[in-house]
Design an enzyme around this catalytic site. Structure first.
Site, short mmCIF file in Angstrom:
data_model
loop_
_atom_site.label_atom_id
_atom_site.label_comp_id
_atom_site.label_asym_id
_atom_site.label_seq_id
_atom_site.Cartn_x
_atom_site.Cartn_y
_atom_site.Cartn_z
N ARG A 269 -41.05 19.07 -65.96
CA ARG A 269 -41.48 19.11 -64.55
C ARG A 269 -40.72 20.15 -63.74
O ARG A 269 -41.16 20.57 -62.68
CB ARG A 269 -41.30 17.70 -63.96
CG ARG A 269 -41.49 17.58 -62.47
CD ARG A 269 -42.90 17.96 -62.04
NE ARG A 269 -43.07 17.76 -60.61
CZ ARG A 269 -42.56 18.55 -59.65
NH1 ARG A 269 -41.84 19.62 -59.98
NH2 ARG A 269 -42.77 18.28 -58.38
N LYS A 270 -39.57 20.56 -64.19
CA LYS A 270 -38.74 21.56 -63.48
C LYS A 270 -38.63 21.22 -61.99
O LYS A 270 -39.03 22.00 -61.13
CB LYS A 270 -39.27 22.97 -63.67
CG LYS A 270 -39.24 23.44 -65.12
CD LYS A 270 -39.53 24.93 -65.21
CE LYS A 270 -39.53 25.43 -66.63
NZ LYS A 270 -40.66 24.98 -67.44
#
Ligand code: S5P
Length: 439
Positions: A269-270
């Protein structure tokens, strides 16, 4: 560049045609590998009256849409035309849709064989490779005419030797591992995050340091891929925000596959926002990532509050966090001091931070705790890149020379004709590199 020089395009296609004739290749139709080989195939077709077919690259699902355009009959033999062959993978991507429409593929013609294992790979699949030139021949010729120096020739030869893609034949001159390492087993008890410990144990038990990035088009395709590559991976990495839909049922099915094949799920998801916002993004929203993904990752750009926010949600669920210390893309800003600060933040938060997304941990200039894991994207069997800045290193380069622990492979696996077979190859390459670098 040859597309802009009609006289060269014409000479190149004649040289390839001549090679096919001298080798006695027989075929009814021909198909260029999109896109660079299309003008070459067109030129050969025009000059010699052999009909051409076109493969639509964007059609992934060969079954429902027309991936092969043109007039042909089942049972005809189709020649594949390509400009360069490195690993043979792009050729294989074109063979699959041709065979799907019942064409026979036995011969492949290329302008240049880079001699990086493509021929052996194609031969293993029953394909004969005809090359107008090998890279060594071109190098020798350039040296003979004083157009490149012997130093360049030697460098290119060394690069070719060190970047062989046929993983069953390791290059004789492979560079030795830069540093000796501890085993995954020995590192497991040193991990302070319980999931980090579990991952080291899983890798040792299953003998794999491969993570597949399942960047396919729908949850159904992702689940199918997870089932196919599951036996070979320690981690399956996802980007569920690229799908049209994502439901609790999809998440449940993915968790079942993780249990069936013994792998961990990593939603890439960063996260990159302030603590308060990531609490909502990680625990809620339409994806509810913390409910089903064992691992997620974050940038440290906002400062340590992002770790605290994610920890608030993930800690009690037994999740683990990877910090992005470096990126594989060209021009990345994540390097130098930034990377060192990320390393320090991980050291301080080892209860929840299990490790890093790294590219070259051996070059950081700081030692990280052995309980922290390094996972590296940008991996293919041949070094290179894509046209949007991705840069690739080989499994041996990543694990052996750069000192990482896990290879993350996306297109190298899911775009292969047989992703399970490709995953097995990457797994073997990654594991061999690990064993070679043990103390
Ligand atoms: O620096 C990075 C970090 C990540 S997580 N570079 C990357 O490429 N990734 C991810 O790894 C990227 O989002 C993709 O899912 C995968 C690489 O895919 P490939 O197809 O280039 O192997």
């Amino acid at each position: 560049m040859i597309v802009s020089y009609p006289d060269i395009l014409s000479k190149v296609s004649e040289a390839m045609w001549a090679r096919l004739q001298s080798n006695g290749a027989k075929f009814d139709v021909m198909c260029g590998v999109p896109y660079t080989a299309l003008p070459i195939a067109t030129c050969m077709s025009l000059n010699h009256g052999t009909p051409m077919l076109m493969r639509r690259k964007e059609v992934k699902d060969y079954g429902t849409k027309k991936a092969i355009e043109g007039a042909f009959q089942a049972g005809q033999t189709c020649l594949i035309v390509e400009d360069l062959v490195t690993s043979g993978m792009s050729v294989q991507e074109t063979v699959a849709p041709l065979e799907e429409v019942k064409l026979k593929v036995t011969d492949v013609v290329v302008l240049i064989d880079r001699e990086q294992g493509g021929q052996a790979r194609l031969e293993a699949d029953g394909l004969r490779l005809h090359s107008a030139f090998t890279l060594s021949y071109i190098l020798d010729t350039l040296v003979k005419h004083a157009l490149v120096g012997e130093d360049v020739q030697a460098k290119v030869k060394q690069f070719i030797a060190e970047n062989q893609t046929n993983v069953s034949m390791p290059p004789a001159s492979a560079a030795p591992a830069a540093k000796k390492r501890m085993t995954y087993e020995a590192r497991a008890p040193l991990a302070k995050n319980s999931l980090g410990r579990e991952l080291f144990e899983l890798m040792a038990r299953k003998k794999t340091n491969l993570s597949v990035a399942a960047d396919v088009g729908s949850p159904e395709e992702m689940l199918e891929l997870a089932d196919a590559v599951g036996p070979h991976v320690c981690v399956l990495k996802t980007h569920v925000d690229v799908f049209d839909s994502w439901t609790a049922d999809h998440a449940k099915k993915l968790e079942e596959l993780a249990a069936k094949h013994d792998f961990l799920i990593f939603e890439d998801r960063k996260f990159a926002d302030i603590g308060n916002t990531v609490v909502m993004q990680y625990g809620g929203g339409i994806y509810k990532i913390a409910d089903w993904s064992h691992i997620t990752n974050a940038h440290l750009v906002p400062g340590p509050g992002i770790i605290d926010g994610l920890k608030k949600v993930g800690m009690e669920k037994g999740r683990g966090l990877l910090l992005l210390a470096e990126m594989s893309s060209k021009g990345t800003l994540a390097n130098g001091d930034y990377t060192k600060k990320v390393a320090a933040a991980a050291e301080e938060n080892q209860d929840f931070v299990m490790g890093f997304i790294s590219v070259s941990p051996n070059a950081w200039g700081v030692e990280t705790s052995p309980g922290l894991i390094h996972m590296t994207p940008g991996v293919q069997l041949a070094a290179g890149g894509d046209d949007l800045g991705q840069q690739y290193n080989t499994p041996a380069g990543v694990i052996g020379e750069r000192g990482s622990d896990v290879i993350i492979v996306g297109r190298g696996v899911y775009k292969a004709v047989d992703p399970a077979k490709a995953a097995k190859e990457y797994r073997e390459a990654g594991w061999r590199a690990y064993e070679d670098s043990l103390a």
